[in-house]
Design an enzyme around this catalytic site. Sequence first.
Site, PDB file in Angstrom:
ATOM      1  N   LEU A   1      -2.821   5.111  -0.736  1.00 38.37           N
ATOM      2  CA  LEU A   1      -4.235   4.720  -0.722  1.00 38.37           C
ATOM      3  C   LEU A   1      -4.305   3.240  -0.340  1.00 38.37           C
ATOM      4  CD1 LEU A   1      -6.199   6.280  -3.717  1.00 38.37           C
ATOM      5  CD2 LEU A   1      -6.541   6.635  -1.274  1.00 38.37           C
ATOM      6  N   HIS A   2      -4.267   2.995   0.966  1.00 37.90           N
ATOM      7  CA  HIS A   2      -4.164   1.611   1.460  1.00 37.90           C
ATOM      8  C   HIS A   2      -5.358   0.734   1.027  1.00 37.90           C
ATOM      9  CE1 HIS A   2      -1.026   2.927   4.323  1.00 37.90           C
ATOM     10  NE2 HIS A   2      -1.811   3.944   4.622  1.00 37.90           N
ATOM     11  N   ASP A   3      -6.533   1.114   1.498  1.00 38.94           N
ATOM     12  CA  ASP A   3      -7.674   0.199   1.414  1.00 38.94           C
ATOM     13  C   ASP A   3      -8.131  -0.147  -0.005  1.00 38.94           C
ATOM     14  OD1 ASP A   3      -7.596   0.075   4.138  1.00 38.94           O
ATOM     15  OD2 ASP A   3      -9.256   1.459   4.472  1.00 38.94           O
TER      16      ASP A   3
ATOM     17  N   THR B   1       0.832  -1.220   0.000  1.00 38.96           N
ATOM     18  CA  THR B   1       0.000   0.000   0.000  1.00 38.96           C
ATOM     19  C   THR B   1       0.859   1.261   0.000  1.00 38.96           C
ATOM     20  OG1 THR B   1      -0.277   0.171   2.422  1.00 38.96           O
ATOM     21  CG2 THR B   1      -1.833  -1.223   1.226  1.00 38.96           C
TER      22      THR B   1
END
Length: 309
Positions: free
Chosen positions: A238-240, A192
């Site tokens: 933008l991890h998720d 991520t």
Amino acid sequence: MKIIIDTDPGQDDAVAILTALASPEIEVLGITAVAGNVPLDLTQKNARIVCELAGRTDIPVFAGARQPLKRPLVTAEHVHGRTGLDGPVLPDPTMPLQDRHAADFIVETLRREAPGTVTLVPIGPLTNIAMALMKAPDIAPKIARIVLMGGAYFEVGNITPAAEFNIYVDPEAAQTVFRSGVPITVMPLDVTHKAMVTGARNDAFRALGSPVGRAVAEMTDFFERFDKEKYGSDGAPLHDPCTVAWLLKPELFTGREINVEIECDSELTRGMTVADWWRITDRQVNALFIGDLDAEGFFELLTDRLGRL
Ligand SMILES: [Ca+2]
């Protein structure tokens, strides 16, 4: 692809939800909220705000765990702001919160749908998923896959020197999930942190010219301040959305099938994902642990999908 998104919005959660709702390959059966980035009263509200932003008031939203299984809640207002969705000005939701508990919705859905057809996408602490698995162990073999954001190996930690936030908040829940026998895809910080919203990428969201494009750009403007200061990077990760992007285009990602265990006891390393990346042990493989992505392809996919809303 039928999915349930379990979430603690969170600006990057919002982008993941919007991307899923914009994608015709994906049917979102429901969204379950969990305490994490901010307390439950805010995450369940934020989930509904995001559905309304997408014009999808038909999506049922459920509230789940108010706190981790065994520990007091740790939150992350220092990253996400007081509301969890700081940045854009978005109206309070008018769509209702469903009556049932999130874990009950997960159990009932998996018992109702054909085995192997429902994927769980947890992008917050794993409390709701663990509660469902503990309450109804019969659902484990029915889950197609769990595609989660959490943990780290090479990047180690972001909430402590050793642990990533989602796993750190509820390590016992994470341990339950990683020992469940369900196939798991893990999006750790290792990948991520490569999904970096640079100025040009955020301008592309803004240039969509839609309420969704503007809101996503303003959310990113808000939370990238924290990451720029902390990591000295050009933008925020933008991890998720990596989870939803993997469902849509797994070829954008590379990883390894390995064993991952969760440290629950140590004061120093609690919440660490002990990932056997180099296959040093003979512990059983329980996860596809992602390490890299095609960042250009990832942002093209996101911009394309968000542009459909
Ligand atoms: Ca999240």
